[in-house]
Design a protein around this motif. Structure first.
Motif, short mmCIF file in Angstrom:
data_model
loop_
_atom_site.label_atom_id
_atom_site.label_comp_id
_atom_site.label_asym_id
_atom_site.label_seq_id
_atom_site.Cartn_x
_atom_site.Cartn_y
_atom_site.Cartn_z
N VAL A 265 0.87 -1.17 0.00
CA VAL A 265 0.00 0.00 0.00
C VAL A 265 0.91 1.23 0.00
O VAL A 265 1.69 1.43 0.93
N VAL A 266 0.82 2.02 -1.05
CA VAL A 266 1.79 3.08 -1.29
C VAL A 266 1.09 4.43 -1.41
O VAL A 266 0.15 4.58 -2.20
N PRO A 267 1.52 5.44 -0.66
CA PRO A 267 0.93 6.77 -0.81
C PRO A 267 1.48 7.46 -2.06
O PRO A 267 2.69 7.46 -2.31
N GLY A 268 0.58 8.05 -2.83
CA GLY A 268 1.00 8.73 -4.05
C GLY A 268 1.78 10.00 -3.81
O GLY A 268 2.27 10.62 -4.76
N THR A 269 1.92 10.39 -2.56
CA THR A 269 2.67 11.59 -2.22
C THR A 269 4.18 11.36 -2.25
O THR A 269 4.96 12.32 -2.17
N LEU A 270 4.61 10.08 -2.35
CA LEU A 270 6.05 9.81 -2.44
C LEU A 270 6.62 10.42 -3.71
O LEU A 270 5.91 10.66 -4.69
N ASP A 271 7.93 10.64 -3.72
CA ASP A 271 8.55 11.14 -4.95
C ASP A 271 8.51 10.05 -6.01
O ASP A 271 8.37 8.86 -5.72
N GLU A 272 8.65 10.47 -7.26
CA GLU A 272 8.47 9.55 -8.39
C GLU A 272 9.44 8.37 -8.36
O GLU A 272 9.08 7.23 -8.65
N GLU A 273 10.68 8.63 -7.99
CA GLU A 273 11.67 7.56 -7.94
C GLU A 273 11.30 6.51 -6.89
O GLU A 273 11.39 5.30 -7.14
N SER A 274 10.87 6.97 -5.73
CA SER A 274 10.48 6.04 -4.67
C SER A 274 9.24 5.24 -5.06
O SER A 274 9.15 4.03 -4.80
N LEU A 275 8.27 5.91 -5.67
CA LEU A 275 7.08 5.22 -6.14
C LEU A 275 7.43 4.11 -7.12
O LEU A 275 6.97 2.97 -7.00
N THR A 276 8.25 4.45 -8.09
CA THR A 276 8.64 3.47 -9.12
C THR A 276 9.35 2.28 -8.49
O THR A 276 9.05 1.12 -8.82
N ARG A 277 10.27 2.54 -7.60
CA ARG A 277 11.03 1.47 -6.96
C ARG A 277 10.13 0.53 -6.15
O ARG A 277 10.24 -0.69 -6.25
N ARG A 278 9.24 1.10 -5.36
CA ARG A 278 8.36 0.28 -4.53
C ARG A 278 7.39 -0.53 -5.38
O ARG A 278 7.10 -1.69 -5.08
N LEU A 279 6.86 0.09 -6.42
CA LEU A 279 5.91 -0.62 -7.28
C LEU A 279 6.60 -1.75 -8.04
O LEU A 279 6.03 -2.83 -8.22
N ALA A 280 7.81 -1.51 -8.50
CA ALA A 280 8.53 -2.52 -9.28
C ALA A 280 8.82 -3.78 -8.46
O ALA A 280 8.96 -4.87 -9.02
N SER A 281 8.87 -3.64 -7.14
CA SER A 281 9.17 -4.79 -6.29
C SER A 281 7.92 -5.38 -5.65
O SER A 281 8.01 -6.24 -4.77
N SER A 282 6.74 -4.94 -6.09
CA SER A 282 5.48 -5.39 -5.50
C SER A 282 4.79 -6.43 -6.36
O SER A 282 4.78 -6.35 -7.59
N ASP A 283 4.19 -7.44 -5.69
CA ASP A 283 3.36 -8.41 -6.42
C ASP A 283 2.01 -7.80 -6.75
O ASP A 283 1.46 -8.00 -7.83
#
Length: 252
Positions: free
Chosen positions: A168-186
């Protein structure tokens, strides 16, 4: 037939109830929540200036005319970035004053039901009241159906299979952090869309998940909107929106 109050239980004097109001459709309230909304002495809720308040709107059918209400109006919402010191100062002072107002009602012997969208302990303003009051007054938290649960159900999208891990990821994160977390998520749920929509879509695309991503706006409500994220063209960035990315794990 058993009365609702017999099942749900009535409110007790001097107790603060954090009432989860679910994702938007009043029919998704728990019996405990519905019973308390009808029996507390004071219905409290957060609201934006000149707005009814999202949680209050959800339960309007259960609130009889003339009920004692405590409307807690935010001094600022998304006009200033949450990282701005001015935002933190104003919101911190607001929560302090709101807690004092609720405490005064409780000390006078009244029960207070503080409404919360979704679940009170999930990204909710109620938690700021709980942190300030839990040690000094009786508090009961009534869990609610989360917004994300309502959204993936309305989208007809099972979110996790087998050993899938949900992020569960808040969209307020910076773009790089969002991309990294999403890429490692099932599987993933992206909250707090608001003005972050274009950044979120870029991050989802960069993470290679755009084909699975679903945009859900006002899930379970009368004006809900559900479509593939890749097909979104005129999104305005509403508060009641999220992106869900279903997992693809082991299916038996």
């Amino acid at each position: 037939m058993t009365d609702l109050e017999d099942i749900a239980g009535a409110a007790k004097a001097g107790v603060l109830y954090g009432i989860g109001c679910g994702p938007g459709d009043v029919r998704y309230l728990t019996l405990r929540a519905a019973g308390l909304i009808r029996s507390v002495d004071v219905i409290a809720f957060f609201a934006k200036k000149d707005r009814e308040g999202n949680a209050r709107k959800i339960v309007s059918a259960l609130v009889a005319p003339g009920r004692r209400e405590l409307r807690l109006v935010y001094p600022v919402t998304d006009e200033i970035p949450s990282s701005d010191p001015r935002y933190r100062d104003q919101i911190s002072g607001f929560y302090r004053d709101a807690a004092s107002a609720i405490e005064a009602e409780l000390k006078d012997g009244r029960s207070v039901g503080l409404l919360a969208e979704g679940d009170p302990f999930f990204y909710g303003s109620f938690m700021h009241m709980w942190r300030r009051l839990d040690a000094i007054v009786p508090v009961e938290v009534v869990p609610g159906v989360t917004g994300m649960s309502g959204c993936w159900t309305r989208a007809n999208a099972p979110i996790t299979w087998g050993d899938d891990v949900l992020s569960v990821v808040p969209g307020t994160l910076d773009e790089e952090s969002l991309t990294r977390r999403l890429a490692s998520s099932d599987a993933a749920v992206i909250m707090k869309i608001g003005r972050n929509f274009e950044k979120i879509r870029r991050a989802v695309t960069a993470a290679g998940l755009i084909e699975r991503a679903i945009y859900v706006e006002r899930g379970t409500m009368a004006d809900e909107r559900i479509l593939p994220l890749k097909d979104c063209a005129d999104v305005r960035g509403t508060y009641f929106a999220m992106v869900i990315i279903p997992g693809q794990g082991r299916r038996l």
